[in-house]
Design a protein around this motif. Structure first.
Motif, PDB file in Angstrom:
ATOM      1  N   GLU A 166      52.406  27.179  31.452  1.00 32.53           N
ATOM      2  CA  GLU A 166      51.492  28.589  31.216  1.00 32.53           C
ATOM      3  C   GLU A 166      49.865  28.216  31.453  1.00 32.53           C
ATOM      4  OE1 GLU A 166      54.421  27.752  29.914  1.00 32.53           O
ATOM      5  OE2 GLU A 166      55.606  29.190  29.956  1.00 32.53           O
ATOM      6  N   VAL A 167      49.577  26.911  31.332  1.00 30.67           N
ATOM      7  CA  VAL A 167      48.633  25.933  30.487  1.00 30.67           C
ATOM      8  C   VAL A 167      47.637  25.652  31.502  1.00 30.67           C
ATOM      9  CG1 VAL A 167      46.877  24.497  29.471  1.00 30.67           C
ATOM     10  CG2 VAL A 167      48.559  25.393  27.722  1.00 30.67           C
ATOM     11  N   GLU A 168      48.319  25.021  32.448  1.00 31.65           N
ATOM     12  CA  GLU A 168      48.051  24.345  33.578  1.00 31.65           C
ATOM     13  C   GLU A 168      47.619  25.704  34.349  1.00 31.65           C
ATOM     14  OE1 GLU A 168      47.496  21.521  35.232  1.00 31.65           O
ATOM     15  OE2 GLU A 168      47.889  20.522  33.866  1.00 31.65           O
ATOM     16  N   THR A 169      47.991  26.898  34.619  1.00 34.39           N
ATOM     17  CA  THR A 169      48.004  28.118  35.432  1.00 34.39           C
ATOM     18  C   THR A 169      46.999  28.764  35.274  1.00 34.39           C
ATOM     19  OG1 THR A 169      50.310  27.899  35.436  1.00 34.39           O
ATOM     20  CG2 THR A 169      49.455  30.452  36.333  1.00 34.39           C
ATOM     21  N   LEU A 170      46.590  28.841  33.693  1.00 35.69           N
ATOM     22  CA  LEU A 170      45.863  29.684  33.249  1.00 35.69           C
ATOM     23  C   LEU A 170      44.225  28.885  33.733  1.00 35.69           C
ATOM     24  CD1 LEU A 170      44.429  31.857  31.133  1.00 35.69           C
ATOM     25  CD2 LEU A 170      44.636  30.124  29.276  1.00 35.69           C
ATOM     26  N   LEU A 171      44.903  27.280  33.614  1.00 39.35           N
ATOM     27  CA  LEU A 171      43.341  26.428  33.603  1.00 39.35           C
ATOM     28  C   LEU A 171      42.949  26.979  35.421  1.00 39.35           C
ATOM     29  CD1 LEU A 171      44.013  23.643  31.749  1.00 39.35           C
ATOM     30  CD2 LEU A 171      41.477  25.479  31.117  1.00 39.35           C
ATOM     31  N   ASP A 172      43.928  26.441  35.871  1.00 43.37           N
ATOM     32  CA  ASP A 172      43.742  26.753  37.896  1.00 43.37           C
ATOM     33  C   ASP A 172      43.183  28.199  37.845  1.00 43.37           C
ATOM     34  OD1 ASP A 172      44.651  24.304  38.187  1.00 43.37           O
ATOM     35  OD2 ASP A 172      46.865  25.420  38.244  1.00 43.37           O
ATOM     36  N   ALA A 173      43.078  29.380  37.189  1.00 44.00           N
ATOM     37  CA  ALA A 173      42.697  30.495  37.213  1.00 44.00           C
ATOM     38  C   ALA A 173      41.384  30.789  36.600  1.00 44.00           C
ATOM     39  CB  ALA A 173      43.809  31.774  36.415  1.00 44.00           C
ATOM     40  N   LEU A 174      41.197  29.963  35.527  1.00 48.68           N
ATOM     41  CA  LEU A 174      40.123  30.044  34.504  1.00 48.68           C
ATOM     42  C   LEU A 174      38.790  29.513  36.118  1.00 48.68           C
ATOM     43  CD1 LEU A 174      40.250  29.410  30.998  1.00 48.68           C
ATOM     44  CD2 LEU A 174      39.668  31.443  32.372  1.00 48.68           C
ATOM     45  N   ALA A 175      39.393  28.356  36.455  1.00 51.07           N
ATOM     46  CA  ALA A 175      38.370  27.452  37.407  1.00 51.07           C
ATOM     47  C   ALA A 175      38.085  28.432  38.681  1.00 51.07           C
ATOM     48  CB  ALA A 175      39.691  26.327  37.992  1.00 51.07           C
ATOM     49  N   THR A 176      39.500  29.029  39.201  1.00 52.92           N
ATOM     50  CA  THR A 176      38.825  30.513  40.337  1.00 52.92           C
ATOM     51  C   THR A 176      38.025  31.521  40.096  1.00 52.92           C
ATOM     52  OG1 THR A 176      41.074  29.745  41.033  1.00 52.92           O
ATOM     53  CG2 THR A 176      40.144  31.941  41.824  1.00 52.92           C
ATOM     54  N   LEU A 177      38.168  31.867  38.335  1.00 53.39           N
ATOM     55  CA  LEU A 177      37.444  33.330  38.860  1.00 53.39           C
ATOM     56  C   LEU A 177      35.821  32.672  38.034  1.00 53.39           C
ATOM     57  CD1 LEU A 177      36.913  35.564  37.322  1.00 53.39           C
ATOM     58  CD2 LEU A 177      37.244  34.711  34.829  1.00 53.39           C
ATOM     59  N   GLN A 178      35.649  31.265  38.164  1.00 47.08           N
ATOM     60  CA  GLN A 178      34.478  30.612  37.376  1.00 47.08           C
ATOM     61  C   GLN A 178      33.703  30.366  39.078  1.00 47.08           C
ATOM     62  OE1 GLN A 178      34.392  26.418  35.966  1.00 47.08           O
ATOM     63  NE2 GLN A 178      32.082  26.844  36.396  1.00 47.08           N
ATOM     64  N   ASP A 189      29.977  33.260  43.560  1.00 45.31           N
ATOM     65  CA  ASP A 189      29.721  33.818  44.235  1.00 45.31           C
ATOM     66  C   ASP A 189      29.699  35.225  43.890  1.00 45.31           C
ATOM     67  OD1 ASP A 189      30.725  31.280  45.874  1.00 45.31           O
ATOM     68  OD2 ASP A 189      32.366  31.831  45.321  1.00 45.31           O
ATOM     69  N   GLN A 190      29.725  35.781  43.061  1.00 42.96           N
ATOM     70  CA  GLN A 190      29.008  37.047  42.628  1.00 42.96           C
ATOM     71  C   GLN A 190      28.093  37.070  42.310  1.00 42.96           C
ATOM     72  OE1 GLN A 190      32.440  39.089  39.691  1.00 42.96           O
ATOM     73  NE2 GLN A 190      33.810  39.042  41.590  1.00 42.96           N
ATOM     74  N   ASP A 191      27.226  36.087  41.849  1.00 41.49           N
ATOM     75  CA  ASP A 191      25.686  36.129  41.388  1.00 41.49           C
ATOM     76  C   ASP A 191      25.605  36.083  42.426  1.00 41.49           C
ATOM     77  OD1 ASP A 191      24.316  35.827  38.331  1.00 41.49           O
ATOM     78  OD2 ASP A 191      23.163  33.708  39.698  1.00 41.49           O
ATOM     79  N   ALA A 192      25.770  35.163  43.376  1.00 44.62           N
ATOM     80  CA  ALA A 192      24.859  35.213  44.454  1.00 44.62           C
ATOM     81  C   ALA A 192      24.192  36.234  45.021  1.00 44.62           C
ATOM     82  CB  ALA A 192      25.491  33.635  44.926  1.00 44.62           C
ATOM     83  N   ASP A 193      25.363  37.194  45.152  1.00 42.73           N
ATOM     84  CA  ASP A 193      25.422  38.063  45.960  1.00 42.73           C
ATOM     85  C   ASP A 193      24.768  39.308  45.242  1.00 42.73           C
ATOM     86  OD1 ASP A 193      27.848  37.285  48.193  1.00 42.73           O
ATOM     87  OD2 ASP A 193      29.116  37.885  46.859  1.00 42.73           O
ATOM     88  N   ALA A 194      25.356  39.120  43.520  1.00 42.75           N
ATOM     89  CA  ALA A 194      24.301  39.902  42.733  1.00 42.75           C
ATOM     90  C   ALA A 194      22.870  39.616  42.841  1.00 42.75           C
ATOM     91  CB  ALA A 194      24.105  39.906  41.247  1.00 42.75           C
ATOM     92  N   ARG A 195      22.236  38.320  43.059  1.00 45.49           N
ATOM     93  CA  ARG A 195      20.744  38.355  43.478  1.00 45.49           C
ATOM     94  C   ARG A 195      20.379  38.428  44.560  1.00 45.49           C
ATOM     95  NH1 ARG A 195      22.473  33.231  40.802  1.00 45.49           N
ATOM     96  NH2 ARG A 195      22.507  32.006  42.765  1.00 45.49           N
ATOM     97  N   ARG A 196      20.857  38.168  46.184  1.00 44.67           N
ATOM     98  CA  ARG A 196      20.721  38.745  46.764  1.00 44.67           C
ATOM     99  C   ARG A 196      20.507  40.080  46.828  1.00 44.67           C
ATOM    100  NH1 ARG A 196      24.354  35.029  49.003  1.00 44.67           N
ATOM    101  NH2 ARG A 196      26.300  36.704  48.905  1.00 44.67           N
ATOM    102  N   ALA A 197      21.226  41.351  46.350  1.00 46.06           N
ATOM    103  CA  ALA A 197      21.494  42.343  46.016  1.00 46.06           C
ATOM    104  C   ALA A 197      20.349  43.229  45.563  1.00 46.06           C
ATOM    105  CB  ALA A 197      22.293  43.247  45.442  1.00 46.06           C
ATOM    106  N   ARG A 198      19.978  42.594  44.307  1.00 46.87           N
ATOM    107  CA  ARG A 198      18.986  42.691  43.207  1.00 46.87           C
ATOM    108  C   ARG A 198      17.427  42.173  44.374  1.00 46.87           C
ATOM    109  NH1 ARG A 198      20.933  39.878  39.339  1.00 46.87           N
ATOM    110  NH2 ARG A 198      20.207  38.084  39.391  1.00 46.87           N
ATOM    111  N   ALA A 199      17.142  41.773  45.230  1.00 51.65           N
ATOM    112  CA  ALA A 199      16.362  41.042  46.277  1.00 51.65           C
ATOM    113  C   ALA A 199      16.122  42.074  46.804  1.00 51.65           C
ATOM    114  CB  ALA A 199      16.259  39.612  46.513  1.00 51.65           C
ATOM    115  N   GLU A 200      17.427  42.737  47.620  1.00 50.16           N
ATOM    116  CA  GLU A 200      17.026  43.661  48.241  1.00 50.16           C
ATOM    117  C   GLU A 200      16.703  45.135  47.830  1.00 50.16           C
ATOM    118  OE1 GLU A 200      19.903  45.555  51.680  1.00 50.16           O
ATOM    119  OE2 GLU A 200      20.592  44.108  50.777  1.00 50.16           O
ATOM    120  N   LEU A 201      17.723  45.275  46.758  1.00 52.41           N
ATOM    121  CA  LEU A 201      17.113  46.653  45.801  1.00 52.41           C
ATOM    122  C   LEU A 201      15.469  46.094  45.096  1.00 52.41           C
ATOM    123  CD1 LEU A 201      20.491  46.947  44.107  1.00 52.41           C
ATOM    124  CD2 LEU A 201      19.020  48.357  45.673  1.00 52.41           C
ATOM    125  N   THR A 202      14.712  45.674  45.059  1.00 59.81           N
ATOM    126  CA  THR A 202      13.898  45.466  44.833  1.00 59.81           C
ATOM    127  C   THR A 202      12.898  45.388  46.281  1.00 59.81           C
ATOM    128  OG1 THR A 202      13.923  44.054  43.291  1.00 59.81           O
ATOM    129  CG2 THR A 202      11.677  44.187  44.759  1.00 59.81           C
TER     130      THR A 202
END
Length: 612
Positions: free
Chosen positions: A206-218, A223-236
């Protein structure tokens, strides 16, 4: 990257405790809801008792009273007293005889007392009254018993559910969660030793599964943070472009608003301008509009019935050709595009956005030779008036917006109203002049005798006092001559009124021939009576002129066979001259001349008599 569990996160056992607390709250609410249901059921039953008293027991008691069966009535009362909510029942006959189910309770205060009249069906006579005391004591007794029973049963059920839930949560949720929390608190991403330590746990899978899920989430968060920065620049960037558009639009709206205010101000001014100042006001208005729009020329042209330029009002900027000079250089008759367009449309625009059509390029070349890049012309229509055009042109290319064209149309309507008002003012001036001329003619006619053309009595009454006051003020001579045609009634009776009118007309001509001075006034003040005002004439001159007048009338030799004076028409004349001591006003002078005429008639007529 390290993962640190929040220090204030509640332990799993605390979570379980809170869940059980929620179950307790839910149980309490369930007990309350069950008690409310029991209470409503009891109240419904109590209402049913009242209905049963009216519909069931009251007819039975009425029948017992009618049959005088008091034993049965007593049993019925006892049955009523046994109903839930009933503390006491009593029967009162019409003879005030009372029959009760039990003794009246003294310790219980009734909630309500019902008194039900007892009548047989279809009988209006009242046999007695059923008096029932209702109380909530039994109702609350049943309520407490039911709530206690249901509450105990529900508490037992909740206790059993809580015990089973505790066991189930502890085995399937609390222990695995505490184990995972301890390991995650020490876990570092990429730390192989941490993964080896986790492998010894019973929950390593269960812990291995959770750690793999945490790494995938990170990775997804990065990726979402990079997309958010691009979206903020476009919105600006979009915000900056929108801000520029808003600024441009605001400036355009401000420009249009100020233009509309200018048109409103000019329109208000034209309402009060006079016809003499109208041309100057038009030129000034064109100058203000042209300056505001920043154009090269601004003009208003009116055409005659042959479509030739009849009138021009214009303004031109510095170092630009005047409108009149431009019209001499531009041959409208050979225009291949502009003039035909004006014949079909109310607004014609020639700028960089004008669709290419036949003759347009040649027209643009002609205008460019005259230093014109864009033109806007608005047709000005005046009802029953000349056709006109309001226009502006620029030396540099310019695109005219729809809003500007709409306001230029508004200017065209304003100028059409101005031209229409000028037509109205000119028509009004002509009508006013006609009215003044008519008034003069009417004034003359109203003060002239229709038969003789001499002044009438109205005119004489208007002028006599001013002439008298002037002579009195200047101490200058003033004389009156009053004459009357002798026996004129007899003349009319003998010859008829038409010949009488002819006679008076000829007498008036004789008077005109004698009194020829410019300030002499001859008036017909009666049927055959005439008066002459002689400003500046003393007594001697007045007497001389009066005698000359008498002789002139006699010389007419108008036949008058009905006159006892002479075979022709004659006149009697009285003369009076102003005497400041005797004549304080004009009426005194008129009285004197009237007296002189009276004496002339008394002395035989056909003579001139002066006032004493």
């Amino acid at each position: 990257m390290a993962y640190d569990a929040p220090s204030d996160a509640p332990p799993a056992r605390q979570i379980v405790g809170r869940v059980l607390s929620c179950l307790a709250i839910v149980g309490t609410l369930a007990i309350g809801w069950q008690g409310w249901r029991v209470f409503e059921a009891e109240r419904t039953h109590a209402g049913a008792v009242e209905k049963q008293l009216h519909e069931h027991y009251s007819p039975i008691l009425a029948r017992h009273l009618w049959d005088t069966d008091m034993d049965a009535a007593e049993r019925t009362l006892q049955a009523i007293a046994g109903q839930p909510g009933v503390d006491y029942a009593e029967l009162i006959t019409q003879s005030e005889q009372r029959l009760s189910s039990t003794h009246l309770p003294l310790t219980v205060k009734p909630a309500r007392v019902l008194e039900i009249p007892l009548r047989l069906d279809g009988q209006p006579a009242r046999l007695g009254t059923l008096r029932v005391m209702l109380s909530d004591a039994k109702l609350f007794s049943h309520l407490r018993a039911d709530m206690l029973h249901h509450g105990l049963l529900l508490l037992a059920q909740l206790a059993l559910a809580a015990l089973l839930g505790w066991r189930l949560l502890s085995r399937t949720f609390v222990l695995p969660l505490e184990t995972l929390s301890r390991h995650l608190h020490r876990y570092r991403l990429g730390d192989a030793n941490a993964r080896a330590a986790l492998s010894d746990s019973r929950h390593c899978q269960e812990v291995e599964t959770l750690l793999d899920a945490l790494a995938t989430l990170q990775d997804r968060l990065a990726d979402q943070d990079a997309d958010a920065r691009r979206a903020r620049a476009e919105l600006t960037a979009q915000r900056d472009r929108l801000a520029e558009q808003v600024a441009d639009h605001s400036a355009e709206l401000d420009h249009l608003n100020r233009f509309q205010q200018l048109v409103s101000e000019l329109s208000t001014r034209f309402i009060h301008v006079t016809e003499d100042a109208l041309d100057g006001a038009l030129t000034e208005a064109l100058a203000r509009i042209g300056t505001f729009l920043g154009v090269q020329r601004c003009y208003l042209l009116t055409l005659d019935s042959q479509l030739a330029v009849q009138e021009t009002h214009g303004w031109h900027a510095a170092n630009s050709r005047p409108v009149a000079e431009l019209l001499t250089l531009y041959n409208a008759e050979s225009s291949p595009w502009l003039v035909p367009q004006l014949a079909r449309h109310s607004v014609v625009i020639l700028d960089s956005r004008t669709p290419d059509s036949r003759g347009l390029s040649q027209e643009q070349l002609t205008l460019s030779l005259l230093g014109i890049a864009t033109v806007v012309l608005v047709k000005v229509r005046v009802p029953h008036g000349p056709l006109g055009f309001f226009g502006c042109d620029t030396a540099t290319p310019r695109a005219w917006s729809e809003q500007e064209v709409a306001l230029l149309r508004l200017v065209g309507e304003m100028l059409a109203n101005v031209l229409a008002r000028r037509l109205q003012l000119r028509a009004l001036q002509a009508a006013r002049q006609d009215l003044e001329d008519s008034n003069v003619r009417l004034h003359r006619q109203a003060r002239r005798d229709a038969l003789t053309g001499l002044a009438n009595r109205l005119h004489f009454d208007e002028i006599k006092r001013p002439l008298f006051d002037s002579a009195q003020l200047n101490r200058s001579p003033l004389s009156l001559v009053l004459c009357d045609v002798d026996h004129f009634k007899a003349y009319n009776d003998r010859y008829g009124h038409p010949r009488g009118d002819t006679c008076l007309a000829r007498v008036s001509e004789a008077l005109r021939a004698v009194f020829r001075r410019s300030n002499d006034l001859i008036a017909r003040i009666g049927g055959e009576e005439f008066v002459v005002i002689l400003p500046g004439a003393d007594r001697e001159l007045a007497m001389e002129l009066a005698e000359e007048m008498r002789e002139a009338v006699a010389a007419l030799d108008i036949e008058h066979t009905a006159s006892p004076v002479a075979p022709h028409v004659t006149v009697s004349v009285g003369v009076a001259t102003l005497d400041l001591a005797r004549h304080p006003d004009i009426e005194a002078l008129i009285d004197d001349v009237d007296s002189a005429l009276y004496r002339a008639k008394q002395q035989g007529r056909n003579r001139v008599i002066g006032a004493d």
